[in-house]
Scaffold this motif. Structure first.
Motif, mmCIF file in Angstrom:
data_model
loop_
_atom_site.group_PDB
_atom_site.id
_atom_site.type_symbol
_atom_site.label_atom_id
_atom_site.label_comp_id
_atom_site.label_asym_id
_atom_site.label_seq_id
_atom_site.Cartn_x
_atom_site.Cartn_y
_atom_site.Cartn_z
ATOM 1 N N VAL A 192 1.081 -2.458 -9.104
ATOM 2 C CA VAL A 192 2.172 -2.606 -8.137
ATOM 3 C C VAL A 192 1.699 -3.330 -6.873
ATOM 4 O O VAL A 192 2.366 -4.242 -6.370
ATOM 5 N N ALA A 193 0.544 -2.936 -6.351
ATOM 6 C CA ALA A 193 0.107 -3.433 -5.045
ATOM 7 C C ALA A 193 -1.028 -4.441 -5.101
ATOM 8 O O ALA A 193 -1.303 -5.116 -4.105
ATOM 9 N N GLU A 213 0.827 -1.206 0.000
ATOM 10 C CA GLU A 213 0.000 0.000 0.000
ATOM 11 C C GLU A 213 0.864 1.259 0.000
ATOM 12 O O GLU A 213 0.527 2.253 -0.658
ATOM 13 N N GLY A 236 -4.386 -3.426 -3.644
ATOM 14 C CA GLY A 236 -4.142 -2.154 -4.320
ATOM 15 C C GLY A 236 -5.198 -1.105 -4.028
ATOM 16 O O GLY A 236 -5.645 -0.406 -4.942
ATOM 17 N N ALA A 263 -0.427 1.940 -9.890
ATOM 18 C CA ALA A 263 -0.448 1.663 -8.454
ATOM 19 C C ALA A 263 -1.178 0.352 -8.175
ATOM 20 O O ALA A 263 -0.751 -0.442 -7.327
ATOM 21 N N GLY A 317 2.342 1.511 -3.590
ATOM 22 C CA GLY A 317 1.289 1.814 -4.548
ATOM 23 C C GLY A 317 0.839 3.261 -4.470
ATOM 24 O O GLY A 317 0.667 3.931 -5.497
ATOM 25 N N THR A 318 0.642 3.766 -3.250
ATOM 26 C CA THR A 318 0.221 5.158 -3.081
ATOM 27 C C THR A 318 1.330 6.113 -3.513
ATOM 28 O O THR A 318 1.051 7.189 -4.074
ATOM 29 N N VAL A 352 -4.874 1.758 -2.128
ATOM 30 C CA VAL A 352 -4.181 3.058 -2.180
ATOM 31 C C VAL A 352 -5.109 4.234 -1.861
ATOM 32 O O VAL A 352 -4.879 5.356 -2.320
#
Length: 296
Positions: free
Chosen positions: A63-64, A18, A70, A60, A21-22, A72
């Motif tokens: 990624v997460a 997280e 994900g 994002a 991703g953020t 975020v």
């Protein structure tokens, strides 16, 4: 190295996912605003900002997504808690990771464009005025927008974001093909940006707005980032949280609640027991018939 460094606790993995991703979301999103503002619109425009945030959210999620989902966004995480898709004890960890990721993402944008900031502002970082740069990192309302109007704007905008996300990930609905969900979610931001961005720039995310705002407060813009526009700062924090909850309840009551649920398959042990009972019943019925014939 993998054996020594790999994290064993799931919540730590989700926390880092997280956070990263953020960070990606804010770096691409606020970075697109910075390029537009600092170039005085020569290398950007509203459409490029929409693209920056849309692609930022999409990346994002890539990624997460496989680690933490994900989210975020605290509003999305809260909606998942309401629907039972996220354990409530994990919620604080997700929110802290999201705020930290947004804060560091804002710092990265400022560091990347530090020289451009100094040239654009002559070293005076301000929230208002012709050379204002505070809006690169956080949202501020348009002159026509009232406090109530801004709150409603954030409830509706975030509600649409969460509603559409729930539809995309809903296995009982059409959904999106596996691996394509982040692309579809990014398109939601594009749709919101081109239709609901006039009032305050569609923050829709308490972490994405308050994290960078906190960074600007300590990086030279001062407490003006909180006091401007009659202390506007709390609206893009509270509004999205309310919108996320409302959207979760609406989607559940109108869509998810009515999905057809297949009856769960019985375990093999129960099936074998039922077969044995059926065989016993058949044997007993045959025995009864045989006794009736012999008696007659």
């Amino acid at each position: 190295m993998r054996q020594h460094c790999a994290l064993k606790h799931g919540i730590l993995k989700e926390f880092l996912a997280e956070f990263l991703g953020t960070f990606v979301l804010v770096l691409f999103g606020c970075g697109s605003v910075a390029q537009t503002v600092l170039s005085r619109n020569s290398l950007g425009e509203p459409l490029t900002i929409h693209i920056g945030f849309s692609v930022g959210l999409m990346m994002a999620a890539y990624v997460a997504g496989g680690v933490s989902g994900g989210h975020v966004n605290p509003a999305v995480s809260l909606a998942m808690v309401i629907l039972g898709k996220l354990k409530i004890w994990k919620f604080p960890f997700y929110v802290i990771a999201q705020f930290l990721g947004a804060f560091v993402g804002a710092a990265a944008v400022f560091g990347l464009y530090y020289d451009a900031f100094m040239e654009f502002t002559s070293g005076i970082l301000s929230v208002t005025g012709i050379n204002a740069t505070g809006h690169i990192f956080a949202s501020y309302p348009a002159r026509h927008l009232s406090v109530l109007g801004g709150f409603i704007d954030q409830v509706v905008g975030t509600g649409m974001l969460v509603l559409c996300i729930l539809a995309i990930i809903d296995g009982g609905n059409i959904g999106a093909p596996k691996g394509v969900e982040p692309l579809a979610i990014g398109l939601i931001i594009m749709a919101i940006g081109v239709s609901m961005g006039l009032n305050c720039g569609y923050p829709l995310n308490p972490a994405r707005d308050l994290g960078p705002r906190l960074f600007t407060a300590v990086a030279g813009w001062g407490m003006e980032v909180f006091s401007t526009a009659d202390y506007w700062w709390w609206i893009p924090v509270a509004g999205p949280m309310v919108g996320g909850v409302v959207a979760a309840v609406i989607y559940y009551l109108l869509i998810e609640l009515h999905h057809h649920r297949d009856e769960p398959e019985k375990p093999p042990e129960e099936e074998e027991e039922e077969e044995e009972e059926d065989e016993e019943d058949e044997d007993s019925s045959l025995k009864d018939k045989y006794e009736m014939i012999t008696m007659s």
